[in-house]
Design a protein around this motif. Sequence first.
Motif, short mmCIF file in Angstrom:
data_model
loop_
_atom_site.label_atom_id
_atom_site.label_comp_id
_atom_site.label_asym_id
_atom_site.label_seq_id
_atom_site.Cartn_x
_atom_site.Cartn_y
_atom_site.Cartn_z
N ARG A 8 5.04 9.31 -26.26
CA ARG A 8 5.63 9.12 -24.93
C ARG A 8 4.82 8.06 -24.19
NH1 ARG A 8 6.06 12.52 -19.55
NH2 ARG A 8 3.92 13.01 -20.05
N ARG A 9 5.52 7.03 -23.72
CA ARG A 9 4.90 5.95 -22.96
C ARG A 9 5.38 6.01 -21.52
NH1 ARG A 9 5.77 0.69 -26.84
NH2 ARG A 9 4.33 1.30 -28.46
N HIS A 10 4.54 5.50 -20.64
CA HIS A 10 4.91 5.38 -19.23
C HIS A 10 5.41 3.98 -18.91
CE1 HIS A 10 3.41 9.33 -18.19
NE2 HIS A 10 2.36 9.08 -18.93
N ILE A 11 4.86 2.96 -19.59
CA ILE A 11 5.30 1.57 -19.39
C ILE A 11 5.45 0.96 -20.78
CG2 ILE A 11 4.69 -0.69 -18.47
CD1 ILE A 11 3.09 0.71 -16.29
N PRO A 12 6.65 0.71 -21.27
CA PRO A 12 7.92 1.12 -20.66
C PRO A 12 8.10 2.64 -20.80
CG PRO A 12 8.34 0.23 -22.84
CD PRO A 12 6.86 0.07 -22.57
N GLN A 13 8.93 3.21 -19.95
CA GLN A 13 9.18 4.65 -20.03
C GLN A 13 10.07 4.94 -21.23
OE1 GLN A 13 10.41 5.75 -15.93
NE2 GLN A 13 8.53 6.95 -15.97
N GLU A 14 9.48 5.64 -22.20
CA GLU A 14 10.22 6.00 -23.41
C GLU A 14 9.51 7.15 -24.11
OE1 GLU A 14 10.18 2.46 -25.84
OE2 GLU A 14 8.09 2.75 -26.40
N CYS A 15 10.28 7.87 -24.89
CA CYS A 15 9.74 8.92 -25.74
C CYS A 15 10.41 8.76 -27.09
CB CYS A 15 10.00 10.30 -25.14
SG CYS A 15 9.14 11.62 -26.03
N ILE A 16 9.61 8.47 -28.12
CA ILE A 16 10.15 8.13 -29.44
C ILE A 16 9.66 9.14 -30.47
CG2 ILE A 16 10.11 6.40 -31.28
CD1 ILE A 16 9.71 4.28 -29.14
N LEU A 17 10.59 9.64 -31.28
CA LEU A 17 10.24 10.47 -32.42
C LEU A 17 9.65 9.57 -33.49
CD1 LEU A 17 10.34 13.12 -34.08
CD2 LEU A 17 12.65 12.45 -34.78
N LEU A 18 8.45 9.88 -33.93
CA LEU A 18 7.78 9.08 -34.96
C LEU A 18 8.17 9.65 -36.33
CD1 LEU A 18 4.31 8.72 -33.20
CD2 LEU A 18 6.23 7.12 -33.19
N LYS A 19 9.43 9.44 -36.67
CA LYS A 19 10.01 10.08 -37.85
C LYS A 19 9.45 9.59 -39.16
CE LYS A 19 13.94 7.00 -37.46
NZ LYS A 19 15.28 6.88 -37.01
N GLY A 20 8.85 8.41 -39.17
CA GLY A 20 8.30 7.88 -40.41
C GLY A 20 6.85 8.26 -40.65
N ASP A 21 6.21 8.89 -39.67
CA ASP A 21 4.80 9.26 -39.84
C ASP A 21 4.68 10.42 -40.82
OD1 ASP A 21 4.54 7.45 -37.74
OD2 ASP A 21 2.95 8.61 -36.79
N ARG A 22 3.70 10.32 -41.70
CA ARG A 22 3.41 11.40 -42.65
C ARG A 22 2.18 12.14 -42.18
NH1 ARG A 22 2.60 8.66 -48.25
NH2 ARG A 22 0.66 9.36 -47.45
N ILE A 23 2.25 13.44 -42.18
CA ILE A 23 1.10 14.27 -41.80
C ILE A 23 0.16 14.33 -42.99
CG2 ILE A 23 0.32 16.52 -40.97
CD1 ILE A 23 2.24 14.96 -39.05
N LEU A 24 -1.06 13.83 -42.82
CA LEU A 24 -2.06 13.84 -43.88
C LEU A 24 -3.04 14.99 -43.71
CD1 LEU A 24 -2.79 10.00 -44.01
CD2 LEU A 24 -1.15 11.32 -45.39
N SER A 25 -3.26 15.40 -42.46
CA SER A 25 -4.18 16.50 -42.18
C SER A 25 -3.88 17.02 -40.77
CB SER A 25 -5.62 16.00 -42.26
OG SER A 25 -6.53 17.00 -41.90
N LEU A 26 -4.03 18.33 -40.60
CA LEU A 26 -3.80 18.93 -39.31
C LEU A 26 -4.67 20.17 -39.18
CD1 LEU A 26 -2.17 19.32 -36.64
CD2 LEU A 26 -0.47 20.56 -38.01
N ASP A 27 -5.40 20.25 -38.06
CA ASP A 27 -6.13 21.47 -37.74
C ASP A 27 -6.12 21.63 -36.22
OD1 ASP A 27 -8.34 20.01 -36.67
OD2 ASP A 27 -9.34 19.99 -38.61
N ASP A 28 -6.92 22.54 -35.71
CA ASP A 28 -6.91 22.82 -34.27
C ASP A 28 -7.49 21.70 -33.42
OD1 ASP A 28 -5.74 25.29 -34.70
OD2 ASP A 28 -7.68 26.35 -34.75
N THR A 29 -8.23 20.77 -34.02
CA THR A 29 -8.91 19.73 -33.26
C THR A 29 -8.34 18.34 -33.43
OG1 THR A 29 -10.54 19.33 -35.01
CG2 THR A 29 -11.08 21.02 -33.35
N ARG A 30 -7.61 18.14 -34.54
CA ARG A 30 -7.10 16.79 -34.78
C ARG A 30 -5.92 16.78 -35.75
NH1 ARG A 30 -12.41 14.86 -37.96
NH2 ARG A 30 -11.95 15.86 -39.93
N LEU A 31 -5.22 15.66 -35.69
CA LEU A 31 -4.07 15.39 -36.55
C LEU A 31 -4.29 14.01 -37.16
CD1 LEU A 31 -1.02 15.71 -37.45
CD2 LEU A 31 -0.43 14.75 -35.22
N VAL A 32 -4.09 13.89 -38.47
CA VAL A 32 -4.21 12.59 -39.14
C VAL A 32 -2.85 12.25 -39.73
CG1 VAL A 32 -5.38 11.24 -40.94
CG2 VAL A 32 -6.64 13.03 -39.70
N THR A 33 -2.39 11.02 -39.44
CA THR A 33 -1.09 10.58 -39.95
C THR A 33 -1.23 9.24 -40.67
OG1 THR A 33 -0.50 9.36 -37.93
CG2 THR A 33 0.14 11.69 -38.04
#
Length: 192
Positions: free
Chosen positions: A39-64
Motif C-alpha cells: 500500500r502506497r500513499h503517493i501515488p495512492q494505491e494498494c497492489i496485490l503482490l501476486k508474483g511474490d514467492r514466500i521463502l520464509s515466514l515467522d513472527d518477526t519477519r517475512l522473506v520473499t
Amino acid sequence: MTEKMQKLKFLDYCNAPENMLYCLKGGILMNTSIQLYRRRHIPQECILLKGDRILSLDDTRLVTGWNTLNPRTDFASGISVYDFAKHWKITRLLRADGSLLYWYCDIMKMHIEKESSTYTMEDLLIDVILYPDGSTRVLDLDEAADAFDRGLITAADLSLALRSANELLNLIQSGGFAVYQKLLTGYETARG
C-alpha cells in the motif's frame, strides 16, 4: 504453550513456493493462501503482490523472492526481507544476469491479519539505497513531508519513519547491516 498456540506457531513456520502454506493437521495436508499487498500513499494505491514467492515466514519477519511486476531495464528481480519490528523492507535488487545492483530499503509498517493470512506492507515513503561501494542515498523525504501535509500519514507514522530510517542508517554505518546482506544473499533468486 497450549496445543492451539503450538499449531498456530507451526502454521507461521510452514511454507512452500507459490504463496502457499502447507500444514499437516491430523494427518491431512491442508493449504492456506497468503495474500501480500503493498500500500502506497503517493501515488495512492494498494497492489496485490501476486508474483511474490514466500521463502520464509515467522513472527518477526517475512522473506520473499520476486520478479518485477513490469519489465525494467535496470533490474529484473529481488529478494526482500520485511523486518516487522524494525519497520524495514530490505531488498537485494538483482540485474537480469543475477548480479547485485544495490540494496534498496523501504521504511514501512506491516499490517498482519492472521485469520485471513493477509500481510499489507504500508510504505512510509522514506527509502535508503546502499550501493555496492558502501555509499548511501536517502530518498523521498520530500514525499514523506508532502504526505504528512496532505493528511495521508499521521504525525506518529512520520515520526516512526524518520526514527526507523535513522536507525537503519546507523546500522549501515556501524557495519551491522551485514546481517541482512548475509541473510538475503543466502536465498536463490526469484528469477525463473
